[in-house]
Motif scaffolding. Structure first.
Motif, PDB file in Angstrom:
ATOM      1  N   MET A   1       0.850  -1.191   0.000  1.00 36.75           N
ATOM      2  CA  MET A   1       0.000   0.000   0.000  1.00 36.75           C
ATOM      3  C   MET A   1       0.883   1.238   0.000  1.00 36.75           C
ATOM      4  N   PRO A   2       0.719   2.094  -1.006  1.00 39.26           N
ATOM      5  CA  PRO A   2       1.525   3.318  -1.049  1.00 39.26           C
ATOM      6  C   PRO A   2       1.202   4.244   0.117  1.00 39.26           C
ATOM      7  N   ALA A   3       2.220   4.848   0.679  1.00 38.59           N
ATOM      8  CA  ALA A   3       2.037   5.821   1.759  1.00 38.59           C
ATOM      9  C   ALA A   3       1.953   7.216   1.142  1.00 38.59           C
ATOM     10  N   LEU A   4       0.938   7.964   1.566  1.00 38.38           N
ATOM     11  CA  LEU A   4       0.780   9.350   1.132  1.00 38.38           C
ATOM     12  C   LEU A   4       0.983  10.253   2.336  1.00 38.38           C
ATOM     13  N   THR A   5       1.576  11.399   2.107  1.00 40.67           N
ATOM     14  CA  THR A   5       1.732  12.371   3.203  1.00 40.67           C
ATOM     15  C   THR A   5       0.883  13.595   2.902  1.00 40.67           C
ATOM     16  N   PHE A   6      -0.033  13.896   3.817  1.00 35.34           N
ATOM     17  CA  PHE A   6      -0.837  15.112   3.720  1.00 35.34           C
ATOM     18  C   PHE A   6      -0.226  16.137   4.676  1.00 35.34           C
ATOM     19  N   VAL A   7       0.011  17.332   4.166  1.00 32.76           N
ATOM     20  CA  VAL A   7       0.648  18.382   4.966  1.00 32.76           C
ATOM     21  C   VAL A   7      -0.338  19.534   5.142  1.00 32.76           C
ATOM     22  N   GLN A   8      -0.664  19.843   6.390  1.00 37.51           N
ATOM     23  CA  GLN A   8      -1.549  20.974   6.684  1.00 37.51           C
ATOM     24  C   GLN A   8      -0.783  22.286   6.523  1.00 37.51           C
ATOM     25  N   ALA A   9      -1.520  23.385   6.419  1.00 34.37           N
ATOM     26  CA  ALA A   9      -0.877  24.710   6.287  1.00 34.37           C
ATOM     27  C   ALA A   9       0.001  25.017   7.492  1.00 34.37           C
ATOM     28  N   THR A  10      -0.301  24.396   8.621  1.00 27.62           N
ATOM     29  CA  THR A  10       0.510  24.600   9.837  1.00 27.62           C
ATOM     30  C   THR A  10       1.832  23.846   9.774  1.00 27.62           C
ATOM     31  N   GLY A  11       1.979  22.968   8.795  1.00 31.18           N
ATOM     32  CA  GLY A  11       3.174  22.139   8.695  1.00 31.18           C
ATOM     33  C   GLY A  11       2.968  20.752   9.275  1.00 31.18           C
ATOM     34  N   GLU A  12       1.844  20.576   9.958  1.00 31.31           N
ATOM     35  CA  GLU A  12       1.560  19.254  10.535  1.00 31.31           C
ATOM     36  C   GLU A  12       1.376  18.229   9.418  1.00 31.31           C
ATOM     37  N   ARG A  13       1.982  17.074   9.595  1.00 29.89           N
ATOM     38  CA  ARG A  13       1.941  16.034   8.561  1.00 29.89           C
ATOM     39  C   ARG A  13       1.175  14.820   9.051  1.00 29.89           C
ATOM     40  N   LYS A  14       0.458  14.195   8.124  1.00 30.06           N
ATOM     41  CA  LYS A  14      -0.194  12.929   8.450  1.00 30.06           C
ATOM     42  C   LYS A  14       0.108  11.961   7.313  1.00 30.06           C
ATOM     43  N   ILE A  15       0.697  10.840   7.657  1.00 34.19           N
ATOM     44  CA  ILE A  15       1.020   9.822   6.652  1.00 34.19           C
ATOM     45  C   ILE A  15      -0.068   8.760   6.699  1.00 34.19           C
ATOM     46  N   VAL A  16      -0.640   8.443   5.534  1.00 35.51           N
ATOM     47  CA  VAL A  16      -1.709   7.448   5.471  1.00 35.51           C
ATOM     48  C   VAL A  16      -1.347   6.372   4.456  1.00 35.51           C
ATOM     49  N   GLU A  17      -1.872   5.185   4.679  1.00 40.12           N
ATOM     50  CA  GLU A  17      -1.693   4.086   3.734  1.00 40.12           C
ATOM     51  C   GLU A  17      -2.858   4.136   2.760  1.00 40.12           C
ATOM     52  N   ALA A  18      -2.564   4.210   1.478  1.00 37.87           N
ATOM     53  CA  ALA A  18      -3.616   4.276   0.459  1.00 37.87           C
ATOM     54  C   ALA A  18      -3.733   2.934  -0.253  1.00 37.87           C
ATOM     55  N   LEU A  19      -4.917   2.665  -0.746  1.00 34.63           N
ATOM     56  CA  LEU A  19      -5.129   1.443  -1.516  1.00 34.63           C
ATOM     57  C   LEU A  19      -4.870   1.748  -2.983  1.00 34.63           C
ATOM     58  N   VAL A  20      -4.220   0.838  -3.671  1.00 38.24           N
ATOM     59  CA  VAL A  20      -4.005   1.022  -5.106  1.00 38.24           C
ATOM     60  C   VAL A  20      -5.377   1.057  -5.786  1.00 38.24           C
ATOM     61  N   GLY A  21      -5.589   2.058  -6.611  1.00 36.55           N
ATOM     62  CA  GLY A  21      -6.844   2.189  -7.340  1.00 36.55           C
ATOM     63  C   GLY A  21      -7.834   3.156  -6.718  1.00 36.55           C
ATOM     64  N   GLU A  22      -7.678   3.441  -5.446  1.00 37.50           N
ATOM     65  CA  GLU A  22      -8.583   4.432  -4.852  1.00 37.50           C
ATOM     66  C   GLU A  22      -8.051   5.828  -5.154  1.00 37.50           C
ATOM     67  N   SER A  23      -8.859   6.819  -4.830  1.00 32.92           N
ATOM     68  CA  SER A  23      -8.405   8.192  -5.041  1.00 32.92           C
ATOM     69  C   SER A  23      -7.705   8.697  -3.783  1.00 32.92           C
ATOM     70  N   ALA A  24      -6.902   9.730  -3.957  1.00 39.76           N
ATOM     71  CA  ALA A  24      -6.253  10.349  -2.795  1.00 39.76           C
ATOM     72  C   ALA A  24      -7.315  10.908  -1.857  1.00 39.76           C
ATOM     73  N   MET A  25      -8.434  11.348  -2.402  1.00 41.36           N
ATOM     74  CA  MET A  25      -9.532  11.850  -1.564  1.00 41.36           C
ATOM     75  C   MET A  25     -10.054  10.735  -0.662  1.00 41.36           C
ATOM     76  N   HIS A  26     -10.307   9.564  -1.227  1.00 39.78           N
ATOM     77  CA  HIS A  26     -10.830   8.460  -0.412  1.00 39.78           C
ATOM     78  C   HIS A  26      -9.816   8.040   0.660  1.00 39.78           C
ATOM     79  N   ALA A  27      -8.544   8.031   0.303  1.00 36.21           N
ATOM     80  CA  ALA A  27      -7.512   7.693   1.300  1.00 36.21           C
ATOM     81  C   ALA A  27      -7.533   8.709   2.433  1.00 36.21           C
ATOM     82  N   ALA A  28      -7.699   9.978   2.091  1.00 37.34           N
ATOM     83  CA  ALA A  28      -7.748  11.030   3.124  1.00 37.34           C
ATOM     84  C   ALA A  28      -8.977  10.859   4.003  1.00 37.34           C
ATOM     85  N   ARG A  29     -10.111  10.631   3.395  1.00 35.29           N
ATOM     86  CA  ARG A  29     -11.364  10.507   4.164  1.00 35.29           C
ATOM     87  C   ARG A  29     -11.326   9.271   5.075  1.00 35.29           C
ATOM     88  N   ARG A  30     -10.849   8.162   4.565  1.00 33.76           N
ATOM     89  CA  ARG A  30     -10.771   6.928   5.370  1.00 33.76           C
ATOM     90  C   ARG A  30      -9.897   7.128   6.599  1.00 33.76           C
TER      91      ARG A  30
END
Ligand code: FES
Length: 107
Positions: A1-30
């Motif tokens: 599962m690819p890891a995605l890093t979402f970075v908030q404007a504050t600099g805070e980072r959240k790394i999430v595991e995404a499923l191949v074939g899903e959208s980055a939006m769905h990975a973020a929401r999950r």
């Protein structure tokens, strides 16, 4: 599962595991990433999934469609050349490590 890093404007980072074939939006929401509201559920009709792709990753993504370009004109924050709608970013193994910034106006 690819890891995605979402970075908030504050600099805070959240790394999430995404499923191949899903959208980055769905990975973020999950994974309860703040700032990705996704009101339309990925139907390209709300622009509340705006993200700014880290410049180093831009060429790894499929180009924006005309419909995505049009919807990006409706984002709360002025889009940049690196702006994408997260619902239109399809996750593949090649996107392991993808970094997506969330605009300041989306909290
Ligand atoms: Fe509505 Fe992406 S979730 S445009």
């Amino acid at each position: 599962m690819p890891a995605l890093t979402f970075v908030q404007a504050t600099g805070e980072r959240k790394i999430v595991e995404a499923l191949v074939g899903e959208s980055a939006m769905h990975a973020a929401r999950r994974n309860l990433v703040p700032g990705i509201v996704a009101d339309c559920g990925g139907e390209l009709a709300c622009a509340t999934c705006h993200v700014v792709v880290d410049e180093r990753w831009l060429s790894a993504l499929t180009p924006r469609s005309a419909s995505e370009d049009e919807m990006l004109e409706c984002t709360a924050e002025v889009p940049t050349s690196c702006s994408r709608l997260a619902c239109q970013v399809r996750i593949s193994l090649e996107l392991e490590g993808l970094i997506l910034h969330i605009p300041r106006s989306q909290k």
